[in-house]
Design an enzyme around this catalytic site. Structure first.
Site, mmCIF file in Angstrom:
data_model
loop_
_atom_site.group_PDB
_atom_site.id
_atom_site.type_symbol
_atom_site.label_atom_id
_atom_site.label_comp_id
_atom_site.label_asym_id
_atom_site.label_seq_id
_atom_site.Cartn_x
_atom_site.Cartn_y
_atom_site.Cartn_z
ATOM 1 N N HIS A 34 0.814 -1.410 0.176
ATOM 2 C CA HIS A 34 -0.481 0.026 0.041
ATOM 3 C C HIS A 34 0.629 1.301 0.022
ATOM 4 C CE1 HIS A 34 -3.026 -3.083 2.424
ATOM 5 N NE2 HIS A 34 -3.820 -2.497 1.248
ATOM 6 N N GLN A 58 -18.134 -5.979 -1.039
ATOM 7 C CA GLN A 58 -17.345 -6.864 -1.919
ATOM 8 C C GLN A 58 -16.638 -8.283 -1.123
ATOM 9 O OE1 GLN A 58 -14.343 -4.164 -1.516
ATOM 10 N NE2 GLN A 58 -13.210 -5.408 -1.753
#
Ligand code: PAF
Length: 279
Positions: A34, A58
Site C-alpha cells: 500500500h 464486496q
C-alpha cells in the site's frame, strides 16, 4: 496529515487542498505494498488522499468481513510517514447512510470469471465502492496494485465506459524477500503457513517459465500447477493462463502477452497472486 470520517468533511478538505488529488483507495491493514501505492501517488505531484474503508458490499456472507484487519491508528501512522496528506476513514453509516441499493454492474465477460466466478458479486461491490469513492474524492489520478489484477482491469473498464475523469495507475505487486505477494490477509497465516505461502508465487513462476520456454499446452500447464499446489496442501480455486488484454483464453500465438492468475486457500486463508508473462 488530516483524518476525516464523513463525506462532507472529506469534500471540504479536498476543496481546501486546491488541486484535485491523487488517490489511493484501501481497506486498511496496510503493508509495504500500500505504501508503494502512496509513493506513486506522491510522485505524481499535488495532494495525496488515501481511504480506509472495509467495504461490506464486496464480501459474501461467509467471507472474512468481520475478521478483516482493522488497524486504523497504525495505518494512519504509516500513511503519515509515507507522505499522505488526507485520510478518509468513514464508518459504514457515514459511507452507506442508506442501504446501497444503486450498484454498478461491471461487464460479466470480465467480472464474472476467475475471482468473480468464485466470489459472485465481488466486482459489483468493488465497482460500486470505487465509483462512490471517486465521486466523493474527485481525484485526477487513482492508484491500484497489480496484485489485484482483475480488479484493476475491471476498474479501468468502468472508468473508460463511464467516462470518469480519473487516470488509473497500476503498480507492480510488492513482494516479501521469499516472493510472497504482500497482502493484508497474510496476517491470518500461522508460522507454518507463512513458510509455505511463497509456494504460490513459485508455482506461478515455474508455469511462466514453461510458457516462456515455448510450451503452449496451457490446459496441461494449469492442471500441473493445480496438482502441485494440491500436493503441498493448498486448496486452489483456479490457476489460469489468460490474455493480458482482456483475460480471455490464450490463442497461442508467439507474441501474445499472457498473465497467469491464481487463487488458493492455505488453511483458512485465501491468497491470490498473478504474474505477467512477456512474450
Ligand atoms: O483492493 C482493495 O483494497 C479494495 O478492493 C478497494 C479497491 C479498496 C475497494 O474496496
Amino acid at each position: 496529515m488530516r483524518i476525516v470520517h464523513t463525506i462532507a468533511a472529506l469534500r471540504a478538505a479536498v476543496t481546501a487542498g486546491g488541486r484535485p488529488p491523487a488517490f489511493v483507495p484501501t481497506m486498511g491493514g496496510l503493508h509495504a505494498g500500500h505504501l508503494a501505492l502512496v509513493h506513486q501517488a506522491r510522485q505524481a505531484g499535488g495532494p495525496v488522499v488515501a481511504s480506509i474503508f472495509v467495504n461490506r458490499l464486496q464480501f459474501a456472507p461467509h467471507e472474512d468481513f468481520d475478521s478483516y484487519p482493522r488497524t486504523l491508528e497504525r495505518d494512519a501512522a504509516l500513511l503519515r510517514d509515507a507522505g499522505c496528506d488526507l485520510v478518509f476513514a468513514p464508518d459504514e453509516a457515514a459511507f452507506y447512510p442508506d442501504p446501497q441499493v444503486v450498484k454498478v454492474q461491471p461487464d460479466p465477460a470480465l467480472a464474472d470469471v476467475l475471482e468473480g466466478a468464485f466470489r459472485p458479486g465481488f466486482f459489483v461491490g468493488v465497482c460500486t465502492v470505487v465509483l462512490k469513492l471517486f465521486n466523493t474524492v474527485q481525484p485526477r489520478l487513482a492508484v491500484f496494485g497489480k496484485k489485484d489484477y482483475q480488479q484493476l482491469m475491471v476498474v479501468r473498464q468502468m472508468v473508460r465506459q463511464l467516462a470518469l475523469p480519473v487516470q488509473v495507475l497500476g503498480v507492480e505487486t510488492a513482494r516479501a524477500e521469499d516472493g510472497l505477494a504482500l497482502s493484508s490477509r497474510n496476517a491470518y497465516l500461522s508460522a507454518a503457513e507463512r513458510a509455505e505461502a511463497p509456494a504460490l508465487a513459485a508455482t506461478l513462476r515455474a508455469l511462466a517459465a514453461a510458457v516462456q520456454a515455448g510450451r503452449r499446452d496451457f490446459v496441461e500447464l494449469e492442471a500441473g500447477a493445480l496438482a502441485t499446489l494440491g500436493r503441498r496442501g493448498w486448496e486452489p480455486d483456479y490457476v489460469a493462463l489468460r490474455r493480458q488484454a482482456d483475460l480471455g483464453l490464450p490463442l497461442g500465438g508467439p507474441d501474445e502477452a499472457l498473465v497467469v492468475l491464481a487463487a488458493a486457500r492455505l488453511g483458512k486463508t485465501r491468497l491470490i497472486d498473478n504474474l505477467e508473462i512477456t512474450p
